[in-house]
Design a protein around this motif. Structure first.
Motif, short mmCIF file in Angstrom:
data_model
loop_
_atom_site.label_atom_id
_atom_site.label_comp_id
_atom_site.label_asym_id
_atom_site.label_seq_id
_atom_site.Cartn_x
_atom_site.Cartn_y
_atom_site.Cartn_z
N PHE A 146 0.84 -1.20 0.00
CA PHE A 146 0.00 0.00 0.00
C PHE A 146 0.88 1.26 0.00
O PHE A 146 0.69 2.18 -0.81
CB PHE A 146 -0.91 -0.02 1.22
CG PHE A 146 -1.93 1.09 1.27
CD1 PHE A 146 -3.16 0.93 0.67
CD2 PHE A 146 -1.64 2.28 1.91
CE1 PHE A 146 -4.11 1.95 0.71
CE2 PHE A 146 -2.57 3.30 1.96
CZ PHE A 146 -3.81 3.13 1.36
N ALA A 147 1.84 1.30 0.91
CA ALA A 147 2.74 2.46 1.00
C ALA A 147 3.60 2.59 -0.26
O ALA A 147 3.84 3.70 -0.75
CB ALA A 147 3.63 2.33 2.23
N ALA A 148 4.05 1.47 -0.80
CA ALA A 148 4.88 1.51 -2.00
C ALA A 148 4.12 2.09 -3.18
O ALA A 148 4.68 2.85 -3.99
CB ALA A 148 5.38 0.09 -2.33
N ASN A 149 2.85 1.77 -3.29
CA ASN A 149 2.05 2.31 -4.40
C ASN A 149 1.84 3.82 -4.26
O ASN A 149 1.77 4.55 -5.26
CB ASN A 149 0.70 1.60 -4.47
CG ASN A 149 0.82 0.23 -5.11
OD1 ASN A 149 1.61 0.04 -6.04
ND2 ASN A 149 0.06 -0.73 -4.61
N ILE A 150 1.73 4.31 -3.04
CA ILE A 150 1.62 5.75 -2.84
C ILE A 150 2.92 6.44 -3.24
O ILE A 150 2.91 7.47 -3.92
CB ILE A 150 1.26 6.07 -1.38
CG1 ILE A 150 -0.15 5.55 -1.06
CG2 ILE A 150 1.35 7.57 -1.11
CD1 ILE A 150 -0.56 5.74 0.39
N ILE A 151 4.07 5.84 -2.84
CA ILE A 151 5.36 6.41 -3.22
C ILE A 151 5.53 6.37 -4.74
O ILE A 151 6.01 7.34 -5.35
CB ILE A 151 6.50 5.64 -2.53
CG1 ILE A 151 6.42 5.83 -1.01
CG2 ILE A 151 7.86 6.09 -3.06
CD1 ILE A 151 7.39 4.97 -0.22
N ALA A 152 5.13 5.27 -5.36
CA ALA A 152 5.22 5.16 -6.82
C ALA A 152 4.42 6.26 -7.50
O ALA A 152 4.86 6.86 -8.49
CB ALA A 152 4.72 3.78 -7.26
N THR A 153 3.24 6.54 -6.96
CA THR A 153 2.39 7.58 -7.55
C THR A 153 3.01 8.96 -7.40
O THR A 153 2.94 9.79 -8.32
CB THR A 153 1.00 7.56 -6.88
OG1 THR A 153 0.41 6.28 -7.08
CG2 THR A 153 0.11 8.63 -7.46
N LEU A 154 3.63 9.22 -6.27
CA LEU A 154 4.30 10.51 -6.08
C LEU A 154 5.43 10.69 -7.09
O LEU A 154 5.63 11.79 -7.63
CB LEU A 154 4.83 10.62 -4.65
CG LEU A 154 3.76 10.65 -3.55
CD1 LEU A 154 4.42 10.69 -2.17
CD2 LEU A 154 2.82 11.84 -3.74
N TRP A 155 6.20 9.59 -7.35
CA TRP A 155 7.21 9.67 -8.39
C TRP A 155 6.58 9.92 -9.76
O TRP A 155 7.09 10.69 -10.58
CB TRP A 155 8.04 8.38 -8.43
CG TRP A 155 9.10 8.30 -7.37
CD1 TRP A 155 9.20 7.39 -6.36
CD2 TRP A 155 10.23 9.17 -7.24
NE1 TRP A 155 10.31 7.64 -5.59
CE2 TRP A 155 10.97 8.74 -6.11
CE3 TRP A 155 10.68 10.29 -7.95
CZ2 TRP A 155 12.14 9.36 -5.69
CZ3 TRP A 155 11.85 10.92 -7.52
CH2 TRP A 155 12.56 10.46 -6.41
#
Length: 493
Positions: A18-27
């Motif tokens: 879940f957290a990784a997908n949020i970070i991916a989206t910010l990138w």
């Protein structure tokens, strides 16, 4: 690097994915292909973010909806089209690249971005509903919301075009086409939100048609005559705009203040435009205002009694709005009000106009025997007329706070002006700059009038007014507007 070589490894814990997908989206939102290194495209993640995106968009639509809005299925369908298109795009990319892990990559990145965008919009909408946003922001927010919608989709197209090493000129064509398509789409579905107000044609109950003449006559009959040899204060309040309760609330609260504290019970009149008060209170029209002023003028002793007149509504240059659908009304203009006051025979006047641009009423209403107070300067709006407020900014500051703790209108006005400025500064609003003006003869008479009002001793004022002031007639508008001694004050809306 091709999409076929893209490897995505899911983590063992849901929260980490879940957290990784949020970070991916910010990138992704900053245009970086590092998003592909972080994204965790599992079906569970897709389902969770699909529900979060849907829920956050429903929340925003609910916050933005007007009172009485209902769920709109067409609005929901209009929203769901885009994640379905992006999911379909992911399926096509996965098949062409021979990499099944790509199926959920585009749609997860888009859904996370859409969730963040909708939550931000919901926060802005919530702050706006409490009047906590600066006035200039309301014209800017629709543009910001459109930019956010475009940004999340364009950023997705950008990182995929970089990953696929598409030539720069093809990227430009794709991005320009996407901007045009998305903008046209948003404008075409703007009238189909997820929560939509059902259009309702205003209707007037038959009972109200017959009740209104009785209510007005009853209110006029309740106005008692003044006692000769004693100064009496009279109160008249007008709430002009029916579709926001704040105006009705403000006038009724001010009337209660005057009746209970200042002794105007039996000498007061309220004319109210409100959607829900047709059967309870006389409405405010030019006709009822004129009849009210004439009745007060007949009951007053012109040389020694004073009228306190306050108006609260939306306004514009030289205009106070009178609106109470389905009845069609003429707006109240400054010149008409001045003529109605002169014709009524009311000499001593304290007038408060609480509306946007209310300072524009000063020149018309000013006379040697008049105090005019307005919520704003002639070229400034005033604030506080929200559906959740009981009084406007100026009404709260002047009536509810300053007038209760001071024993002169000038002191109360100065105190209220400071309070309004402080509140507007905190909210980031342009200063409304309330105004106050006192006519030359009123300067002499006002302290004695105020002693009667604030001290409740109710002594005769005629004895403390000079013979010149006591015998003067109200000047014609053309003469009073040229008087260098006349001062006027302005309020809110």
């Amino acid at each position: 690097m091709s999409l076929a070589s893209l490897k995505t490894v899911s983590l063992q814990r849901f929260s980490l994915n879940f957290a990784a997908n949020i970070i991916a989206t910010l990138w992704m939102l900053v245009g970086s292909t590092r998003a592909f290194s972080w994204v965790k495209p599992t079906f569970i993640q897709f389902a969770v973010f699909a529900l979060l995106a849907l829920g956050s968009n429903v929340l925003f639509s609910w916050l933005a909806a007007e009172s009485g809005s209902l769920f709109n299925e067409q609005g929901l369908v209009s929203y769901l089209i885009w994640p379905m298109i992006i999911l379909l795009g992911g399926i096509i990319l996965a098949r062409r690249a021979g990499n099944q892990s790509l199926v959920f990559v585009p749609v997860i990145l888009w859904l996370v971005a859409d969730t963040l965008s909708a939550l931000l919009q919901s926060l802005m909408q919530l702050l706006g509903s409490y009047g906590w946003l600066p006035n200039w922001s309301y014209s800017f927010l629709p543009i910001l919301f459109l930019v956010l919608f475009l940004w999340q989709t364009l950023a997705l197209l950008w990182i995929f075009s970089r990953r696929l090493r598409i030539p720069w000129w093809e990227r430009i064509i794709v991005l320009v086409g996407a901007v045009a398509l998305l903008t046209i789409w948003q404008r075409n579905v703007a009238d189909q939100p997820i929560f939509k107000q059902t259009p309702v044609t205003p209707v007037l109950e038959e009972a109200a048609f017959y009740e209104q003449p009785r209510l007005l006559q009853q209110a006029l009959n309740s106005i008692d005559a003044g006692v000769l040899g004693r100064t009496d204060w009279y109160f008249m309040g007008v709430a002009g705009f029916s579709e926001q309760d704040v105006f009705r609330s403000e006038i009724n609260k001010v009337r209660e203040l005057f009746d209970v504290r200042f002794g105007t019970s039996g000498h007061s009149l309220a004319l109210i435009n409100n959607t829900y008060s047709w059967l309870d209170e006389p409405i405010a029209t030019k006709t009822s205002i004129l009849r009210g002023l004439k009745k007060i003028g007949q009951q007053m002793n012109a040389d020694e009694d004073v009228l306190f007149l306050t108006l609260s509504s939306h306004g514009n240059q030289d205009i106070i709005q009178l609106a109470n659908p389905p009845l069609v009304m003429e707006n109240l203009d400054a010149a008409w009000l001045r003529e109605a006051l002169d014709d009524s025979g009311i000499r001593w006047r304290v007038i408060v106009v609480s509306a946007c641009y209310s300072g524009s009423f000063i020149d018309e209403l000013a006379s040697p025997t008049t105090v005019v107070i307005t919520a704003s300067a002639a070229d400034r709006p005033s604030f506080g007329c929200t559906n959740t407020a009981e009084m406007t900014y100026f009404g709260q500051a002047f009536f509810a706070e300053s007038l209760r703790s001071n024993t002169s209108f000038e002191a109360a006005f100065k105190d209220a002006r400071v309070r309004v400025h402080e509140r507007e500064e905190v909210m980031g609003f342009e200063p409304s700059e309330p105004q106050m003006a006192v006519g030359s003869l009123m300067e002499t008479a006002l302290p004695a009038f105020e002693q009667v009002l604030f001290d409740k001793t109710r002594p005769p004022v005629a004895s403390v007014i000079s013979n010149e002031a006591a015998t003067v007639n109200v000047l014609p508008k053309s003469a009073s507007s040229q008087s260098a001694d006349t001062v006027v004050a302005t309020a809110d809306k």
